[in-house]
Design an enzyme around this catalytic site. Sequence first.
Site, PDB file in Angstrom:
ATOM      1  N   SER A 148       0.837  -1.183   0.000  1.00  0.00           N
ATOM      2  CA  SER A 148       0.000   0.000   0.000  1.00  0.00           C
ATOM      3  C   SER A 148       0.880   1.244   0.000  1.00  0.00           C
ATOM      4  CB  SER A 148      -0.905  -0.002   1.229  1.00  0.00           C
ATOM      5  OG  SER A 148      -1.693   1.163   1.277  1.00  0.00           O
ATOM      6  N   GLY A 149       0.623   2.156  -0.925  1.00  0.00           N
ATOM      7  CA  GLY A 149       1.423   3.366  -1.040  1.00  0.00           C
ATOM      8  C   GLY A 149       2.571   3.254  -2.008  1.00  0.00           C
ATOM      9  N   THR A 153      -2.115   1.854  -7.882  1.00  0.00           N
ATOM     10  CA  THR A 153      -3.281   2.486  -8.506  1.00  0.00           C
ATOM     11  C   THR A 153      -2.847   3.510  -9.545  1.00  0.00           C
ATOM     12  OG1 THR A 153      -4.561   2.176  -6.473  1.00  0.00           O
ATOM     13  CG2 THR A 153      -5.383   3.789  -8.050  1.00  0.00           C
ATOM     14  N   ASN A 198      -0.740   5.143   3.216  1.00  0.00           N
ATOM     15  CA  ASN A 198      -1.133   5.707   1.918  1.00  0.00           C
ATOM     16  C   ASN A 198      -2.447   6.459   2.088  1.00  0.00           C
ATOM     17  OD1 ASN A 198      -1.612   6.288  -0.734  1.00  0.00           O
ATOM     18  ND2 ASN A 198      -1.860   4.168  -1.415  1.00  0.00           N
ATOM     19  N   SER A 201      -5.260   4.527  -0.465  1.00  0.00           N
ATOM     20  CA  SER A 201      -4.935   3.097  -0.543  1.00  0.00           C
ATOM     21  C   SER A 201      -6.129   2.309  -1.079  1.00  0.00           C
ATOM     22  CB  SER A 201      -4.555   2.577   0.841  1.00  0.00           C
ATOM     23  OG  SER A 201      -4.333   1.181   0.814  1.00  0.00           O
ATOM     24  N   SER A 202      -5.875   1.454  -2.077  1.00  0.00           N
ATOM     25  CA  SER A 202      -6.926   0.560  -2.588  1.00  0.00           C
ATOM     26  C   SER A 202      -7.149  -0.547  -1.572  1.00  0.00           C
ATOM     27  CB  SER A 202      -6.517  -0.036  -3.938  1.00  0.00           C
ATOM     28  OG  SER A 202      -6.348   0.956  -4.902  1.00  0.00           O
ATOM     29  N   GLY A 429       0.199  -6.175  -2.527  1.00  0.00           N
ATOM     30  CA  GLY A 429       1.450  -6.902  -2.435  1.00  0.00           C
ATOM     31  C   GLY A 429       1.495  -7.669  -1.114  1.00  0.00           C
ATOM     32  N   GLU A 431       1.972  -8.482   2.554  1.00  0.00           N
ATOM     33  CA  GLU A 431       1.832  -7.607   3.706  1.00  0.00           C
ATOM     34  C   GLU A 431       2.293  -8.312   4.989  1.00  0.00           C
ATOM     35  OE1 GLU A 431      -1.777  -4.603   2.375  1.00  0.00           O
ATOM     36  OE2 GLU A 431      -2.058  -5.942   4.098  1.00  0.00           O
TER      37      GLU A 431
END
Length: 1045
Positions: A148-149, A153, A198, A201-202, A429, A431
Amino acid sequence: MMELKIQLIPTGEIILSPGNNGEFYCQSCTKAVGSDGIRVMMESALTARDRVGVQDFVLLENHTSEVAFIENLRKRFKENLIYTYIGSVLVSMNPYKELEIYTKQHMERYRGVNFYEVSPHIYAVADNAYRSMRTERRDQCILISGESGAGKTEASKKVLQYYAVTCPASEHVQTVKDRLLQSNPVLEAFGNAKTLRNDNSSRFGKYMDIQFDFKGAPVGGHIINYLLEKSRVVHQSHGERNFHIFYQLIEGGEDDLLRRLGLEKNAQQYQYLVKGNCPKVSSINDRNDWKIMRKALSIIGFTDDEVEELLNIIASVLHLGNVQYGGEDSGSAYITTETQIKYLARLLGVDGTVLKEALTHKKIIAKGEELMSPLNQEQAASARDALSKAIYGRTFTWLVNKINDSLAFKDDSFNSKNASVIGLLDIYGFEVFQNNSFEQFCINYCNEKLQQLFIELTLKSEQEEYEAEGITWEPVQYFNNKIICDLVEEKFKGIISILDEECLRPGDASDITFLEKLEDTVGGHAHFLTHKLADGKTRKVMGREEFRLIHYAGEVNYNVNGFLDKNNDLLFRNLKEVRAQTATQFKNSLAKLMEILMSKEPSYVRCIKPNDAKQAGRFDEVLIRHQVKYLGLMENLRVRRAGFAYRRRYETFLQRYKSLCPDTWPNWDGRLVDGVSTLVKYLGYKPEEYKLGRTKIFIRFPKTLFATEDALEVRKHSLATKLQSSWKGYSQKTKYRKMRQSAVKIQAWWRGILARREAKRRREAANTIRRFVKGFIYRHQPRCPENEYFLDYVRYSFLMKLHRSLPKTVLDKSWPTPPPALIEASEQLRKLCMQNMVWKYCKNINSEWKHQLEQKMVASEIFKDKKDNYPQSVPKLFVGTRLSGEDINPKLQQAVGNEKMKYAVPVTKYDRKGYKARNRQLMLMADSAIIVEEAKLKQRIDYSSLKGISVSSLSDGMFVLHVACEDNKQKGDVVLQSEHVIETLTKVAICADKMNSININQGSIKFNVAQGKEGIIDFTSGSELLIAKAKNGHLSVTAPRLNSR
């Protein structure tokens, strides 16, 4: 000599600026045509590898060193080069700032260009997938992964923007492009949230298929979403937020809309929005994002009613979060916020009583009968949150389906068999947090599957390329994570199967019983460990409620608390029908995703974030090493480098390095493989350093390529000098030939013009002479066509001659002789000319000059043609007086008094007796003339007593003033001599008004000496002036003759 300018643009690509004539020269670069400069192949950038690193990690000399890998990342990141390859895999670093590398100009630079011809870029991956789809007619997919970040996206957005700009377009295609692009802000609003890592973040995985027709234009699309983080709806960690849509609705919604939804413009009023204690974020403009999202919904095709229903459900989730419970003495829960139930009933379109009962009771089936069992406060709150998550999750699914409907291509004439697809996977990804729960378990399981797919496809593509080139495949040792995938997903014995079984079994199932069952079932697995099964050292770092999985990327501890609840969502039967558990659903959807990806040709984008603080330019080595490990980049590089580090087609390799061998320079006429073989032998390649395939050369070690590139750098200097000299000679010869040809053409053209002009001039001259001669013959005839030209010419010639020789003054009497036809006109013109000159002359004279002319006119009337010295007096101006104030005695001035003197002149007076000469002064007053001897007034002659004036016709200055004898005061006539006789007599005539009384005598003048006596002055011509008394008693004057009459 043209100056060479090399520009290193932000992508890391070396660009040659065009010269003055548009040519491109470089001593260290290959040449390729481009309007904005030239593209340089990847090998050219190796010359700057010490400063900016290598563009492909495969070219790292120490490819097994993680330190070298990260140092190469650092060098490129420092130079704002955020993209690097591992073979065909793109590694992307999030710069946390805007870079000028995503313009339309950059898109055109990567459009239709070979993958390795330009520097690494997301556009190169997008274009390579597009061209492969078009040329090979095989579906493609781009897999984007990272923490994330890390910029996943944004990377997917750049791919969509690239296709929107570069693909063919029509009216329908443009609509599809717009909807594909506008799906991003909608899905971000409903599926993205602010996290600690992020701000956007998605919180779901997304796979998008872009459908292309046979022309290569996007005509449709389809989106599949995975594992939406529904738990975020009801809970957020400190510093995090709920999904963007809630804040956008509250901040940007119109007052009327919020009134209908029963909402307030204050996020602090809603329990689901306050748990993270972060209602506002500086980098997010919720009000502006609301407008963008509403516009995107309209472009995608949502009707106003559908938008209204969608917002009703979003508002109902907020109202659900504000439902509060109280507890009865029996322990049963009841709802204390009736207002929220009313809003929920209206917004969801359900019966309020039924909803209220469903939120406080659960349905139990016992012996075939349905019974309603009350819930306690804790159970009721869990049921409320489970309902909120389920509503939001199903709403998100409905939203994705609606977007898919708008993206679907509905033309019946469209043949789907001819369609091609590019898939775009944007998914989490690997985590690893301090506390890893059910979500991290699913995410990491997904990454295990993707890593398995990646290794299989990478090895498969490598093996296929080796086989196609006839190179012996060398088995590659790598970590096969199938054992971990089986541990998670195996039927009956896998972790997911055990979790589902524990959720469905009757009795008191809990997270701890689930952990115990895992220990019993998979406790002996090499990649599984719990606190109970661990040794003493490991137990110190593991909790009793944790289990450890040894993933491909490392060890991860998972806390089982909440596993069962998150797996079944705690929806009781009266809230939903029994359906498959979350983990099983995710496993099934992941299996389908793997099938989709296996059917396509993959491209990979691995996203890395450089730091957790979201700061531009900051490189956190520890964090990056962590991501490199969990993304499997070193494993990927090791697989890619297991065989040969570098491979190129023969024509590309030979074209670049042929100058290093005399046999291949400047051209090789034989087979390409023979040319490459000759070249590498000359360069001294050892047999173990390379292999020759059917169409490519394979080089095992990067140092071999670097040595070749360095040799080329040395060679280019001599080549550049030779090429420049040859080019200069060629260009100058070409320029000379062009100039010579141009000069010959210009000379011929100019000679033709001169010849035509000369011929035209001669024809005109001949015609003119012919007409002139004919006119001369008929000159005496009346005007007719034969003589009109001649007559006009004669008249024109006379007028032009007259124009050139007009008289300049009134005294100039010259005038050209006119032709017979213009005699009368000439005379009229002469008069007009004279009148004009006189008018101009008179206009320009002043009063003094006028007075002068008047005196001259009087003199002319008296003396012209009568007095011998008159012509000499004409050019001499008459003066006002011949005596100044100093010449007149002051006593005389007192004697005269106020009488005004008009003229004074020195004269010589001859006595009447003896003619003795005496110097006197003649003064003309207003009424008389006086003769003065120094201070004594000798004689006053009144003008009225002046009978006349006599003067000779010769050039002497003698004159006689005849005075009337009746006046006793007068002694007789006065004989005077003046050097200015003409001027003096003119003045006397004007003052005395005696213009007609001046007598000009020839021979002699008689005058009265006294009463009754006369004197005579005899005048004779001589050589000089003599005045004397003659023997006969007369006054004899001899004067020279100046003019003959």
